[in-house]
Design an enzyme around this catalytic site. Structure first.
Site, PDB file in Angstrom:
ATOM      1  N   SER A 197      35.259  62.416  45.800  1.00 18.96           N
ATOM      2  CA  SER A 197      34.735  61.051  45.847  1.00 18.96           C
ATOM      3  C   SER A 197      35.820  60.056  46.264  1.00 18.96           C
ATOM      4  O   SER A 197      35.512  58.920  46.605  1.00 18.96           O
ATOM      5  CB  SER A 197      34.120  60.660  44.503  1.00 18.96           C
ATOM      6  OG  SER A 197      35.085  60.719  43.477  1.00 18.96           O
ATOM      7  N   HIS A 198      37.081  60.467  46.238  1.00 18.54           N
ATOM      8  CA  HIS A 198      38.165  59.608  46.730  1.00 18.54           C
ATOM      9  C   HIS A 198      38.902  60.222  47.912  1.00 18.54           C
ATOM     10  O   HIS A 198      39.987  59.780  48.258  1.00 18.54           O
ATOM     11  CB  HIS A 198      39.152  59.289  45.603  1.00 18.54           C
ATOM     12  CG  HIS A 198      38.562  58.426  44.547  1.00 18.54           C
ATOM     13  ND1 HIS A 198      38.131  58.898  43.343  1.00 18.54           N
ATOM     14  CD2 HIS A 198      38.270  57.105  44.548  1.00 18.54           C
ATOM     15  CE1 HIS A 198      37.627  57.908  42.621  1.00 18.54           C
ATOM     16  NE2 HIS A 198      37.689  56.815  43.325  1.00 18.54           N
TER      17      HIS A 198
ATOM     18  N   PHE B  36      41.187  51.437  46.174  1.00 16.35           N
ATOM     19  CA  PHE B  36      39.969  52.088  46.667  1.00 16.35           C
ATOM     20  C   PHE B  36      40.054  53.595  46.455  1.00 16.35           C
ATOM     21  O   PHE B  36      39.310  54.351  47.061  1.00 16.35           O
ATOM     22  CB  PHE B  36      39.818  51.765  48.161  1.00 16.35           C
ATOM     23  CG  PHE B  36      38.441  51.931  48.731  1.00 16.35           C
ATOM     24  CD1 PHE B  36      37.326  51.333  48.146  1.00 16.35           C
ATOM     25  CD2 PHE B  36      38.237  52.670  49.898  1.00 16.35           C
ATOM     26  CE1 PHE B  36      36.050  51.483  48.684  1.00 16.35           C
ATOM     27  CE2 PHE B  36      36.957  52.819  50.454  1.00 16.35           C
ATOM     28  CZ  PHE B  36      35.866  52.218  49.840  1.00 16.35           C
TER      29      PHE B  36
ATOM     30  N   LEU C  64      42.998  57.054  40.314  1.00 18.20           N
ATOM     31  CA  LEU C  64      44.193  56.543  39.646  1.00 18.20           C
ATOM     32  C   LEU C  64      45.232  57.626  39.361  1.00 18.20           C
ATOM     33  O   LEU C  64      46.401  57.319  39.158  1.00 18.20           O
ATOM     34  CB  LEU C  64      43.812  55.867  38.317  1.00 18.20           C
ATOM     35  CG  LEU C  64      43.083  54.538  38.426  1.00 18.20           C
ATOM     36  CD1 LEU C  64      42.840  53.967  37.035  1.00 18.20           C
ATOM     37  CD2 LEU C  64      43.881  53.549  39.265  1.00 18.20           C
TER      38      LEU C  64
ATOM     39  N   ALA D  54      36.479  56.808  35.064  1.00 16.51           N
ATOM     40  CA  ALA D  54      35.822  55.512  35.100  1.00 16.51           C
ATOM     41  C   ALA D  54      35.298  55.200  33.703  1.00 16.51           C
ATOM     42  O   ALA D  54      35.026  56.104  32.913  1.00 16.51           O
ATOM     43  CB  ALA D  54      34.675  55.537  36.095  1.00 16.51           C
TER      44      ALA D  54
ATOM     45  N   GLY E  74      31.974  56.179  43.439  1.00 20.84           N
ATOM     46  CA  GLY E  74      32.052  57.145  44.539  1.00 20.84           C
ATOM     47  C   GLY E  74      31.074  58.295  44.341  1.00 20.84           C
ATOM     48  O   GLY E  74      30.475  58.799  45.295  1.00 20.84           O
ATOM     49  N   GLU E  75      30.907  58.711  43.087  1.00 17.76           N
ATOM     50  CA  GLU E  75      29.951  59.789  42.782  1.00 17.76           C
ATOM     51  C   GLU E  75      28.522  59.328  43.050  1.00 17.76           C
ATOM     52  O   GLU E  75      27.693  60.095  43.551  1.00 17.76           O
ATOM     53  CB  GLU E  75      30.094  60.240  41.321  1.00 17.76           C
ATOM     54  CG  GLU E  75      31.371  60.994  41.001  1.00 17.76           C
ATOM     55  CD  GLU E  75      31.388  62.408  41.591  1.00 17.76           C
ATOM     56  OE1 GLU E  75      30.313  62.979  41.833  1.00 17.76           O
ATOM     57  OE2 GLU E  75      32.494  62.920  41.830  1.00 17.76           O
TER      58      GLU E  75
ATOM     59  N   LYS F  18      31.002  51.398  22.355  1.00 13.75           N
ATOM     60  CA  LYS F  18      32.429  51.736  22.305  1.00 13.75           C
ATOM     61  C   LYS F  18      33.001  51.900  23.708  1.00 13.75           C
ATOM     62  O   LYS F  18      34.125  51.458  23.987  1.00 13.75           O
ATOM     63  CB  LYS F  18      32.650  53.011  21.482  1.00 13.75           C
ATOM     64  CG  LYS F  18      32.397  52.814  20.001  1.00 13.75           C
ATOM     65  CD  LYS F  18      32.842  54.010  19.175  1.00 13.75           C
ATOM     66  CE  LYS F  18      32.591  53.745  17.700  1.00 13.75           C
ATOM     67  NZ  LYS F  18      33.117  54.804  16.830  1.00 13.75           N
TER      68      LYS F  18
ATOM     69  N   LEU G 286      41.656  71.732  30.059  1.00 18.04           N
ATOM     70  CA  LEU G 286      42.491  70.564  29.774  1.00 18.04           C
ATOM     71  C   LEU G 286      42.400  69.582  30.933  1.00 18.04           C
ATOM     72  O   LEU G 286      42.263  69.981  32.092  1.00 18.04           O
ATOM     73  CB  LEU G 286      43.937  70.999  29.535  1.00 18.04           C
ATOM     74  CG  LEU G 286      44.121  71.869  28.279  1.00 18.04           C
ATOM     75  CD1 LEU G 286      45.558  72.365  28.159  1.00 18.04           C
ATOM     76  CD2 LEU G 286      43.721  71.105  27.022  1.00 18.04           C
TER      77      LEU G 286
ATOM     78  N   ARG H 122      41.840  71.396  36.516  1.00 13.49           N
ATOM     79  CA  ARG H 122      41.057  71.822  37.667  1.00 13.49           C
ATOM     80  C   ARG H 122      41.674  71.307  38.968  1.00 13.49           C
ATOM     81  O   ARG H 122      41.730  72.025  39.961  1.00 13.49           O
ATOM     82  CB  ARG H 122      39.606  71.333  37.534  1.00 13.49           C
ATOM     83  CG  ARG H 122      38.715  71.876  38.649  1.00 13.49           C
ATOM     84  CD  ARG H 122      37.249  71.743  38.302  1.00 13.49           C
ATOM     85  NE  ARG H 122      36.902  70.374  37.940  1.00 13.49           N
ATOM     86  CZ  ARG H 122      35.681  70.003  37.541  1.00 13.49           C
ATOM     87  NH1 ARG H 122      34.715  70.913  37.437  1.00 13.49           N
ATOM     88  NH2 ARG H 122      35.431  68.751  37.238  1.00 13.49           N
TER      89      ARG H 122
END
Lengths: 344, 344
Positions: A52-53, A126, A129, A185, A192-193, A236, A309, A313
């Protein structure tokens, strides 16, 4: 939406892809230095299968640059206030360029004072992170970052979009292992997804968002066309979105997600917002065992049955791509080459 | 579980309640200085109707102190490393005492350098977090804090408890209004709330936790008796719990939630863990408008339909209690007086 492409797809090397993307950016009002940074970033997302990025974002970069909304040639203005406090005016350029220009200063600040806070304003982000925090973990530090964006997320209990997808990320080193890297996010789903779902005409899960009238919908097109996403985790999660909005939109002296206004810039897509980064030397003060403590925590999570973890991936995908190349559909590759001016 | 008590209940003033709680603590192996800090904190929770951290906690404080598990007379060891980095060894005492002892140093550090990071280890935290951050917001700063605890929360996708309820809190000043104060557990429900449900024999909502065999349950007793809570918000909430565990349990040099071992301390209840606090001067570097920017953000959230801003209910409860006193059931009041040695 993270399935790899067809096994018959061409494979390109990371360097080959990076140079192709760099050429596209240079062709579109971007300085060579900034193009290098963004191309490395975007090719890295594609390589790690963070699709997506990845190259999916290139038309958005190009349209935004061509519209004049973002300045691909901006040179950031970096100022240090106090021994650990750095502010950067990205001058309407990309946040990644601002971070790269301040990289040596940030590292020296953390090394010498144990902590650096870096507040970037007037910047566009864009991408993912994780590329912004992972390098600090590889250097033995804990890095935390947050970015606000374009208002497309409703606060819990609200009707109108106020927040961006407001991602937050952190990375820490782990003894004898890859760093632990979280990048997520604060919306139920990354924008993006949603766009990948829309391209594939695939419905999004129930609870993902609302349409332009504030009614729940599973149609990604309705979410993108004036609708909005929900925050993750109820009230939350909404508080975490607020946390990001404050850090990235206010502590930075930047603008809030709801203050983006593309009027007059047709094609603009990159959110103009702020980014806050905090880098901590977890061994500051004579400690020596942070990385082995993290290894113990990771072992406990695996024992408890956590199947994967955070970040694992991506590192596995990266290793596979380093071995066999990055699969890219032929049509995609041709589109990129056209954008780069290499062919019709 | 935040309904006020019977309108017929006696009303006590904040000072009266604080002095009563202070007497209880002094009667139970706590120094006068620390008793004053904890009594102010606990009475403040009761006053603000944050009942899960109010007088309901006093037997837990007393049993823990009597067991020798926590040292009510500990004097914290405060050390500064670098201009903005403070580490505190609470010496097996309460985190609130550590923070109070370092308060002037923290404020001077933020004032002079724009940021302070305070890493507390070897500490116990048995209360809410908002009392630790609210004062900094009232002084014009943004404060962020996180505490780990006693392993009673399973990571998403796991079977065994690894995390504590791992709360995270932040507070910021708002122009012409009360500060915005968020304080939330990263578990679906705070442990104190589960204990209030158990006392009332009220089931918890579906999805709250698991029993000792890892099966979902709505029985608060089953969650407390060897079971565990879930994190909020699926895997994203689980990442926030991890974030807190790393900040509070590792960056501090403290211990992880799963390292608590009460063996040999019958009655011990206070989790021995760590606390990380970051205080930021959001106007560092010549900015002047943080509070008015926050006022704009709050107005936008109200416009968007968010029914209540974080912390608002507590401030309203506080104002009511300041006016009419704090309602406490007669039986409760008598129990407290007995603990304080005032009656039979």
């Amino acid at each position: 939406m993270t399935d790899k492409a067809d096994p018959q797809d061409p494979r390109v090397s990371f360097q080959e892809l990076k140079l192709l993307l760099k050429a596209i950016l240079i062709n579109n009002r971007t300085s060579s230095e900034t193009a290098d940074i963004l191309a490395e970033n975007c090719a890295g997302c594609e390589r790690d299968n963070a699709l997506s990025h990845g190259i999916f974002r290139m038309p958005g970069y190009v349209d935004s640059l061509r519209s004049g909304w973002v300045d691909g040639r901006a040179v950031p203005d970096i100022a240090q206030f106090g021994p650990s406090f750095i502010r950067i005016d990205a001058r309407n350029g990309f946040a990644q360029r601002a971070l790269a220009s301040a990289d040596q200063l940030i590292r020296r600040t953390v090394r010498e004072t144990g902590i650096a806070i870096v507040a970037i304003r007037n910047s566009h982000h864009f991408s993912a992170l994780w590329p912004d925090v992972e390098p600090f973990a590889l250097a033995g530090y804990m890095a935390i970052t947050a970015v606000n964006g374009l208002a497309n997320v409703v606060p819990h209990g609200g009707r109108l979009a106020v927040y961006g997808t407001n991602p937050i990320a952190f990375a820490v080193p782990v003894h004898d292992a890859q760093p632990l890297v979280v990048d997520q996010a604060t919306s139920v789903m990354a924008n993006g997804e949603v766009r990948l779902h829309a391209l594939a005409n695939k419905p999004v899960p129930s609870g993902t968002g609302v349409d332009r009238d504030g009614n729940p919908t599973i149609d990604p097109h309705a979410i993108l066309a004036g609708g909005a996403l929900n925050t993750f985790g109820g009230y939350k999660g909404s508080s975490i979105a607020l946390f990001v909005e404050i850090l990235a939109g206010a502590v930075t002296g930047g603008q809030f997600s709801f203050e983006n206004d593309f009027t007059g810039f047709p094609g603009a897509q990159t959110p103009k917002a702020g980014q806050l980064l905090i880098v901590i030397d977890p061994n500051c003060g004579g400690l020596t065992n942070f990385e082995s403590r993290l290894a113990l925590l990771c072992a406990q999570l695996v024992d408890a049955g956590q199947d994967r973890l955070p970040g694992a991936r991506r590192f596995a995908n990266r290793a596979a791509a380093d071995q066999s190349g990055i699969p890219i559909a032929l049509g995609e590759l041709q589109r990129l080459r056209t954008l780069a001016g290499e062919g019709s």
